[in-house]
Every structure is written in structure tokens, then in C-alpha cells.
Enzyme design. Structure first.
Site, mmCIF file in Angstrom:
data_model
loop_
_atom_site.group_PDB
_atom_site.id
_atom_site.type_symbol
_atom_site.label_atom_id
_atom_site.label_comp_id
_atom_site.label_asym_id
_atom_site.label_seq_id
_atom_site.Cartn_x
_atom_site.Cartn_y
_atom_site.Cartn_z
ATOM 1 N N GLY A 1 5.938 11.104 -9.040
ATOM 2 C CA GLY A 1 7.264 11.015 -8.169
ATOM 3 C C GLY A 1 7.353 9.657 -7.751
ATOM 4 O O GLY A 1 6.918 8.628 -8.200
ATOM 5 N N LEU B 1 0.838 -1.115 -0.062
ATOM 6 C CA LEU B 1 0.082 -0.152 -0.239
ATOM 7 C C LEU B 1 0.835 1.279 -0.068
ATOM 8 O O LEU B 1 1.839 1.231 1.123
ATOM 9 C CB LEU B 1 -0.843 -0.004 1.077
ATOM 10 C CG LEU B 1 -1.623 1.124 1.433
ATOM 11 C CD1 LEU B 1 -2.931 1.288 0.446
ATOM 12 C CD2 LEU B 1 -2.387 0.989 2.800
ATOM 13 N N GLY C 1 0.406 8.784 -2.137
ATOM 14 C CA GLY C 1 0.964 9.816 -3.050
ATOM 15 C C GLY C 1 1.408 9.262 -4.096
ATOM 16 O O GLY C 1 2.715 9.592 -4.541
ATOM 17 N N CYS C 2 0.640 8.463 -4.563
ATOM 18 C CA CYS C 2 0.952 7.794 -6.174
ATOM 19 C C CYS C 2 0.799 8.797 -7.479
ATOM 20 O O CYS C 2 0.889 8.105 -8.701
ATOM 21 C CB CYS C 2 0.354 6.280 -6.325
ATOM 22 S SG CYS C 2 0.971 5.590 -5.155
ATOM 23 N N SER D 1 13.805 12.299 4.393
ATOM 24 C CA SER D 1 14.579 13.183 3.519
ATOM 25 C C SER D 1 16.083 13.431 4.103
ATOM 26 O O SER D 1 16.268 13.217 5.415
ATOM 27 C CB SER D 1 13.940 14.590 3.537
ATOM 28 O OG SER D 1 14.843 15.583 2.691
ATOM 29 N N TYR E 1 9.787 22.451 6.184
ATOM 30 C CA TYR E 1 10.197 20.883 5.555
ATOM 31 C C TYR E 1 10.926 20.156 6.535
ATOM 32 O O TYR E 1 10.667 18.975 6.875
ATOM 33 C CB TYR E 1 10.808 20.796 4.375
ATOM 34 C CG TYR E 1 10.826 19.376 3.409
ATOM 35 C CD1 TYR E 1 9.432 19.055 3.155
ATOM 36 C CD2 TYR E 1 12.049 18.911 3.561
ATOM 37 C CE1 TYR E 1 9.735 17.927 2.390
ATOM 38 C CE2 TYR E 1 11.955 17.815 2.641
ATOM 39 C CZ TYR E 1 10.831 17.196 2.169
ATOM 40 O OH TYR E 1 10.802 16.012 1.675
#
Length: 330
Positions: free
Chosen positions: A50, A43, A46-47, A178, A191
Site C-alpha cells: 500500500g 522513516l 507499514g511498508c 482518512s 475505524y
């Protein structure tokens, strides 16, 4: 020598390797053959573009049953992803989930479990946004949106899949963080704060899930040329427009860049990220790394990852939490 995993550690049958020789992260390495993910249900959030879109296709091509999610359906990105999957006869379904919505997360995960025929094997928490600019300029609208998406969205998804994983006695959760979850660049807005929160939340989760045989890995990408730049510029330009001139004037150099970065100078292959995730999925349960830095260029966060792991083991390794801490930092 037998492979060490968390089950050996919890049973007291293996010693902890010296952390200086086994850092908490592992380097990106090239795949010589496609990783076989047959039988896995994955699962991903955000598909629409990217890492999420690339990952959905990569995992499905490797044989996994993929539930790719995105918000605001119907949308062209969902249609094109579905068409590509159909053309290749991939086991890929698209489900609507806006990670800002408790109701959509609950309903979407329930649908994903129905498609999977039971508990989800792997969750990839990927949906996220960026809004740049000085911290003082980050008004409450921008700050709340960033934390709600990048932090609370991950928490909503993890809480939704964990009951099924715990009942199954296995599972795996990835959190896309990140480099900026460990190091800080001025002008990056909220961020880094959101990604620092992701790093802490999922490291804690990794310890707490040891007794349930559920692995957690935090992926730390460097900068890649994905659509995050387009979306980030849209959010950032709106923030710049609504920020009073008195505040903007205090940070001229940083404000000048707001809403103008396009990432066009970045040439690294975004498919590095799904390849790294697939490699980790294929590792034996209990041996997977807590963190993986992913980028062909510099990885300044690795030194921090190493010191953090050493500190956790030195501080809590001999405490009542020791078996959990040592199992994660095997």
C-alpha cells in the site's frame, strides 16, 4: 508579498490570513516534475504494501534516504522491496518495527537514527488496520487491536523520534488518517473512532511543536485499491465468526457485508498519497498545511476541516496559545 510562515507569525511580523480564503486543507494537484528530496531521511511504518511500500520507493527515487519498516521480518514483502531498491540503486534500508511493541519501536527508531546519521528528518506514520461491522459487534479483542495499532502505534513512533527532532531544532511528522477521520459511514467498525483520535492527537501535537520548529501534517486519503482490503477482510471475517448469533441477527444488512469488501471498484492511483507527501515535504518549513485531503473524488471532510480551523482560531487565537494556533492555521 513575502511568504507567511510560523516564524513570522511568532515574531509578530505577519497577520493571519482570513481562513475562509485559506482553508486548512489543500487540493491534490498533479506533479509536473519529481520532487527533489535529496538529503532527507524519511522513516515510514507499514511498508509491506500500500501507501507505505509505494511511499518508500517514491521517496527513495526522489533522492531521500529511506528507512522502510514492517513487522514480522523476514518476510517475502521485505525481500521484494529490498530487491527492487537494489535494482534501482536506491538508498533504502528495511528495519523491523511492529508498532504494537514498545521495545521494537524504541530499537527500530534507534537503528533508523544510526542509519540516518542523526535525527530523523521526516516520520510518516502509516501502519494501520481496519475491522468493519457494527460498533456493538466490535468486541474488546477487535477494539483493542484497532486502537493499539492505529492510535497508540502512532503515539509510540512520534514519542520515539521527537527527542532527536527537538535536539535538531527541526523535523516533520505525517499522520496517515482518512476521510473517515472526519466523516462517518455506518458499519465501518472502530475505524472512524481510531482515525478521529489520530486527527485530534496530531492537531494538538502540531500546536505544541511550533516552538520546536517541527511541522505536523495529517493526510486524509479517500478510498484506494490497496491491500488494506485483503487484511481488513481477514480480521473482519474472524470477528464475524466469533460474534454470537444473537448480536449478528440485530444488524443483518451490515453483517452481510462483513469480510466481503475487496475495493475492486476503486480505480484511484494510490501513488497520489506519496506524491502529496513529497510535495508537502518540499514546502518551506512553517508553511506546510495541517491537513491535506488526498483523492481525485469527493472530499466531504474539507468543509469540516475548514470549520474546525476557523473555530480554533476564533476560540484560542487571542489567548496565550494564540501564536501556536495561528502559526498552524497560517
Amino acid at each position: 508579498m513575502p511568504t507567511m510562515n510560523r516564524r513570522h507569525l511568532l515574531a509578530g511580523t505577519a497577520a493571519v490570513a482570513a481562513l475562509s480564503a485559506t482553508p486548512a486543507t489543500m487540493p491534490v494537484f498533479a506533479q509536473t516534475a519529481p520532487t527533489d528530496l535529496s538529503g532527507k531521511s524519511i522513516l515510514i511504518t507499514g511498508c509491506s504494501s500500500g501507501f507505505g511500500r509505494l511511499g518508500a520507493l517514491h521517496f527513495a527515487r526522489a533522492g531521500a534516504r529511506v528507512i522502510a519498516t514492517m513487522r514480522n521480518l523476514p518476510r517475502p514483502e521485505a525481500d521484494s522491496l529490498a530487491a527492487e531498491a537494489e535494482a534501482e540503486d536506491l538508498d533504502l534500508r528495511i528495519v523491523e518495527i511492529d508498532v504494537l511493541s514498545d521495545e521494537q519501536v524504541s530499537a527500530g527508531v534507534a537503528e533508523a537514527e544510526r542509519i540516518a546519521g542523526g535525527a530523523i528528518d521526516i516520520l510518516v506514520n502509516n501502519a494501520g488496520i481496519g475491522i468493519t461491522g457494527p460498533i456493538e459487534l466490535q468486541d474488546m479483542e477487535a477494539t483493542q487491536l484497532m486502537f493499539d495499532t492505529n492510535v497508540l502505534g502512532y503515539q509510540r513512533m512520534a514519542r520515539a523520534v521527537l527527542p532527536g527532532m527537538r535536539a535538531a531544532g527541526s523535523g516533520q511528522i505525517f499522520a496517515i488518517s482518512s476521510q473517515l477521520g472526519r466523516v462517518i459511514v455506518p458499519g465501518a467498525g472502530q475505524y472512524s473512532p481510531t482515525k478521529f483520535a489520530v486527527e485530534a492527537m496530531f492537531e494538538q501535537l502540531a500546536y505544541e511543536l511550533v516552538p520546536h520548529n517541527i511541522d505536523v501534517t495529517i493526510i486524509q486519503p479517500g478510498g484506494y485499491p490497496t491491500r488494506i482490503w485483503v487484511n481488513r477482510n481477514r480480521y473482519t471475517a474472524a470477528l464475524r465468526e466469533r460474534t454470537p448469533e444473537e448480536r449478528r441477527a440485530a444488524y443483518p444488512a451490515l453483517v452481510e457485508r462483513m469480510g466481503t469488501e475487496d475495493g475492486s471498484g476503486r480505480t484511484a492511483d494510490p501513488a497520489d498519497v506519496p506524491r502529496a507527501i513529497a510535495e508537502i515535504i518540499a514546502m518551506p518549513a512553517g508553511t506546510r498545511p495541517l491537513r491535506r485531503a488526498v483523492h481525485p473524488g469527493p472530499k466531504p471532510q474539507e468543509a469540516i476541516n475548514r470549520v474546525s480551523a476557523e473555530t480554533q482560531v476564533a476560540w484560542l487565537g487571542d489567548s496565550g496559545f494564540g501564536p501556536w494556533i495561528r502559526a498552524v492555521h497560517h
